[in-house]
Design an enzyme around this catalytic site. Structure first.
Site: not given
Ligand code: L34
Length: 300
Positions: A54, A98, A121
């Site tokens: 990412k 994460q 997200d």
């Protein structure tokens, strides 16, 4: 019939190229540089690999990007304070923590702490709620990637029988919800969701025109469980061993070699949904930057 391979890697490259141009324009015309912080707690090898990818992609697209590595033992409070700091940071438009998190940290509290306008997200309840009722919002990256893959591969979704295997908050629930909506260009399907409580999984999967598998177990879908001509989206990324050189050996939730002989199209692992997840995170961050700058955006 041998299936067409839907390459997430190739579609990702196309979209990343589009994003690179958009980022350049945002900077030139509006002085806006999309900013992304990725927060990693602990050293889970899969998480390390995803977060590294990412960061690499964000830099490659010309973002301002920050990587935060916190030790496994970090307290929940310290993590919440870090999120608060980035909620206020004007250079940061997207915050990603994460998952999974260590057991002593309450995932729900962490997700709630992220400013919904920076929730790239799409996990915050405000965005989940908006998604369910079809309002503009951040779509979760993996389902978002699946929508784009179906679209760019030219798969007819309108009226199709879609079967989703798995009911996680990250994949199963949102993709089922998105595909049943009357949304364009990809939606209006009849959706069935299967899970560990499903009595006869194969009876459902055999009916699918489009089969989306996010079970998190290697090769749970075998060739006898699908019908001829099915489109298969394999979300699983299972680490089933390591090569002598120490690289992870990956396999999907679908028995790819056998199922591809019956399917009309199928996504591979690696190189399928995984890269699309990362690409849609970049897309969401660009939209977050536009939202912050008061420019028209897809998220609100
Ligand atoms: N907060 N946590 C948050 N957001 C997310 O969107 C994720 N997810 C899932 C796990 N936790 C998360 C991801 O990023 C899964 N996921 C993810 C991202 C990228 C890839 C797979 C899963 C990926 O790039 N997979 C490559 C192989 C990479 C490798 O070698 O390990 C592929 O080609 O499938």
């Amino acid at each position: 019939m041998a299936a067409k391979i839907i390459s997430g890697k190739e579609i990702s490259q196309e979209i990343r190229q589009e994003l690179r141009q958009e980022v350049q324009e945002l900077q030139e015309k509006h002085g806006v540089v999309p900013g992304l912080v990725t927060i990693l707690v602990g050293e889970n090898p899969a998480s390390v690999s995803y977060v590294t990818a990412k960061q690499r992609t964000a830099k490659d697209l010309g973002f301002y990007s920050v990587q935060e590595n916190l030790p496994e033992e970090v307290s929940e409070d310290e993590l919440l304070q870090m999120i608060e700091k980035y909620n206020k940071d004007e250079k940061i438009h997207g915050i990603l923590v994460q998952l999974p998190l260590p057991k002593h940290i309450n995932e729900r509290k962490v997700i709630h702490a992220i400013d919904p306008r920076k929730d790239v997200d799409g996990f915050h309840p405000v965005n989940v709620g908006k998604m369910v009722i079809g309002e503009p919002c951040f779509l979760p990256c993996t389902p978002h990637g699946i929508l784009v893959m179906l679209h760019r591969a030219g798969v007819e979704v309108d009226g199709a029988e879609v079967v989703v295997v798995g009911r996680s908050n990250i994949v199963g629930k949102p993709i089922a919800n998105l595909l049943l909506q009357k949304r364009k260009p990809v939606g209006n399907a009849t959706v069935t969701v299967c899970h560990t409580g499903t009595r006869d999984l194969a009876a459902h999967t055999r009916r699918a025109d489009i089969l989306i598998v996010a079970a998190g177990r290697p090769k749970v879908i075998t060739a006898d469980m699908v019908k001829e001509g099915v489109v298969v989206i394999d979300v699983g990324v299972n680490r089933i061993g390591t090569t002598p050189e120490g690289k992870a050996i990956l396999c999907g939730d679908v028995d790819f070699e056998a199922v591809k002989e019956k399917a009309s199209a199928i996504t591979p692992v690696p190189g399928g949904v995984g890269p699309m997840t990362i690409t849609m995170l970049m897309k969401n961050t660009v939209e977050a930057a536009k939202l912050w700058a008061g420019l028209p955006s897809e998220v609100g």
